[in-house]
Design an enzyme around this catalytic site. Sequence first.
Site, PDB file in Angstrom:
ATOM      1  N   THR A  17      12.613   5.053  10.564  1.00 26.04           N
ATOM      2  CA  THR A  17      13.675   4.266  11.161  1.00 26.04           C
ATOM      3  C   THR A  17      13.452   2.833  10.505  1.00 26.04           C
ATOM      4  OG1 THR A  17      13.716   5.422  13.283  1.00 26.04           O
ATOM      5  CG2 THR A  17      14.559   3.134  13.263  1.00 26.04           C
ATOM      6  N   ASN A  43      -4.861  -9.955  -7.526  1.00 27.70           N
ATOM      7  CA  ASN A  43      -5.077 -10.547  -6.219  1.00 27.70           C
ATOM      8  C   ASN A  43      -6.377 -11.279  -6.031  1.00 27.70           C
ATOM      9  OD1 ASN A  43      -5.631  -7.798  -6.503  1.00 27.70           O
ATOM     10  ND2 ASN A  43      -6.887  -7.944  -4.508  1.00 27.70           N
ATOM     11  N   SER A  82       5.641  -6.931  -1.467  1.00 27.09           N
ATOM     12  CA  SER A  82       5.228  -6.930  -0.031  1.00 27.09           C
ATOM     13  C   SER A  82       5.832  -8.337   0.523  1.00 27.09           C
ATOM     14  CB  SER A  82       3.709  -6.703   0.013  1.00 27.09           C
ATOM     15  OG  SER A  82       3.363  -6.667   1.482  1.00 27.09           O
ATOM     16  N   ALA A  83       6.111  -8.445   1.674  1.00 25.28           N
ATOM     17  CA  ALA A  83       6.750  -9.709   2.478  1.00 25.28           C
ATOM     18  C   ALA A  83       5.669 -10.700   2.343  1.00 25.28           C
ATOM     19  CB  ALA A  83       7.427  -9.318   3.440  1.00 25.28           C
ATOM     20  N   GLN A 139       1.271  -9.531  -5.825  1.00 24.61           N
ATOM     21  CA  GLN A 139       0.818 -10.885  -5.745  1.00 24.61           C
ATOM     22  C   GLN A 139       1.902 -11.734  -6.746  1.00 24.61           C
ATOM     23  OE1 GLN A 139      -1.718 -12.457  -4.271  1.00 24.61           O
ATOM     24  NE2 GLN A 139      -2.436 -10.727  -3.462  1.00 24.61           N
ATOM     25  N   CYS A 155     -16.546  -6.085   2.796  1.00 24.52           N
ATOM     26  CA  CYS A 155     -17.946  -6.129   3.561  1.00 24.52           C
ATOM     27  C   CYS A 155     -18.346  -4.863   4.125  1.00 24.52           C
ATOM     28  CB  CYS A 155     -17.629  -7.436   4.686  1.00 24.52           C
ATOM     29  SG  CYS A 155     -19.174  -7.800   5.489  1.00 24.52           S
ATOM     30  N   THR A 197       0.808  -1.369   0.009  1.00 23.77           N
ATOM     31  CA  THR A 197      -0.133   0.017   0.163  1.00 23.77           C
ATOM     32  C   THR A 197       0.880   1.230  -0.025  1.00 23.77           C
ATOM     33  OG1 THR A 197      -1.650  -1.166   1.264  1.00 23.77           O
ATOM     34  CG2 THR A 197      -1.802   1.399   1.218  1.00 23.77           C
TER      35      THR A 197
HETATM   36  N1  PLP Z   1      -1.636  -4.725  -4.336  1.00 24.30           N
HETATM   37  C1  PLP Z   1      -2.093  -6.018  -4.031  1.00 24.30           C
HETATM   38  C2  PLP Z   1      -2.269  -6.502  -5.523  1.00 24.30           C
HETATM   39  C3  PLP Z   1      -2.569  -6.855  -3.100  1.00 24.30           C
HETATM   40  O1  PLP Z   1      -2.840  -7.860  -3.025  1.00 24.30           O
HETATM   41  C4  PLP Z   1      -2.189  -6.001  -1.842  1.00 24.30           C
HETATM   42  C5  PLP Z   1      -2.644  -6.744  -0.657  1.00 24.30           C
HETATM   43  O2  PLP Z   1      -3.279  -7.637  -0.639  1.00 24.30           O
HETATM   44  C6  PLP Z   1      -1.667  -4.746  -1.688  1.00 24.30           C
HETATM   45  C7  PLP Z   1      -1.220  -4.184  -2.989  1.00 24.30           C
HETATM   46  C8  PLP Z   1      -1.251  -4.152  -0.574  1.00 24.30           C
HETATM   47  O3  PLP Z   1      -0.379  -4.621   0.207  1.00 24.30           O
HETATM   48  P1  PLP Z   1       0.015  -4.378   1.540  1.00 24.30           P
HETATM   49  O4  PLP Z   1      -0.817  -5.435   2.509  1.00 24.30           O
HETATM   50  O5  PLP Z   1       1.419  -5.028   1.906  1.00 24.30           O
HETATM   51  O6  PLP Z   1       0.047  -2.872   1.918  1.00 24.30           O
END
Ligand code: PLP
Length: 378
Positions: free
Chosen positions: A231, A147, A193-194, A173, A322, A70
Amino acid sequence: MIYLDNSATTRLDDAVLEEMLPWFQHGYGNASSIYSLGRQARVAVEDARNEIAALLNGHPAEVIFTSGGTESNNTVLKSCCSESDLVDRVVCGASEHHAILEPVAWLNSQGKQTFVHPVDAEGRVSIEGLREENRVRTLVSIMHANNETGVVNDLHSIREAIPDALLHTDAVQSFGKIPLDVQALGIDFLSVSAHKIHGPKGVGALFIRKGIDFKAHQQGGAQERNRRSGTEAVALIVGFAVAARRAVSEMNERAARMTDLLTLLRERISTNVPQISVNTPLINVLPNVLNISFPDAESFDGDAVLQGMDLRGVAVSNGSACVSGSLQPSHVLMAMGRSVAESRAAVRFSVSKDTTRDEIETASAILSDIVRDLRSNQ
Ligand code: PLP
């Protein structure tokens, strides 16, 4: 509980946790401090950066650590339009994650020119349509893999279609699940993202191609070469690199195993659950996601499928938010032209390297029971 929702892949691997723990317990120095504890932390952060950069085929100076997908997505969009002043126009696909769609909508509300590009019935951005976006001072943001459906966009052809525009891809993803090479694809910015690869939550990275005059969106203590202040979360960064290394080195093996599981799931569902539409195509998709919906969802309580699965011990999701206790239709499926009812009653299965065939057998039998009961009560 059988986890066939996102938690399948977001479970932290024990081996990852093991390498993170010393950085919580003993190596708690601030990576920007000059005393030895700080220098050790700095080395760990830079080792992790080298590793993530190498796995993407980028240079370490091109990688900054963030709090996740994000933040990486918001940073690119907002910095390009504001602090870095690189673009006048932002284009994204209609099936992007909310972490792209929401900042794009916000930029639009601030008077920026934005355009949300349609996707086809399989959820892919039309390359022909993108050609008209080939302009300078334009940022095109197209996700690598979706996703909700697992559909993969052809970034190579997208790059070829828009050589003059800046190209960002949300690879949250796809990273660690399918091959990804920033050089070969000519990517300018990339978000990862990890926690989608059995790493820790709250850490990710942003790739910024060398030579781009990128100015920080988040300002403060000038960390990350003044491109992302704050940090560094050393233990999380270390865990991210370990998870990424393991995912990439085991990619073929994991993908073959997950593809096998999804093939079994497809077979069981198509035999035992009549009248479904499968929203995940067979090719150019992630190895771990299968999305289905019910064309007759209008005539039975489609929302109840997810709730019923949960009550019977199977966690699945539909990718929709939801709101006030009722599921909103998935914007991804709506963009693919599915009906509102179908887009609300979709079921997304995610498998991981740890999912078993028994779990698939049980989950598909439960799905079949639930759908039969709901249809017979209509
Ligand atoms: N982009 C995609 C395609 C995702 O599937 C997600 C999380 O599910 C995100 C961005 C957001 O990543 P994060 O949860 O690391 O902020």
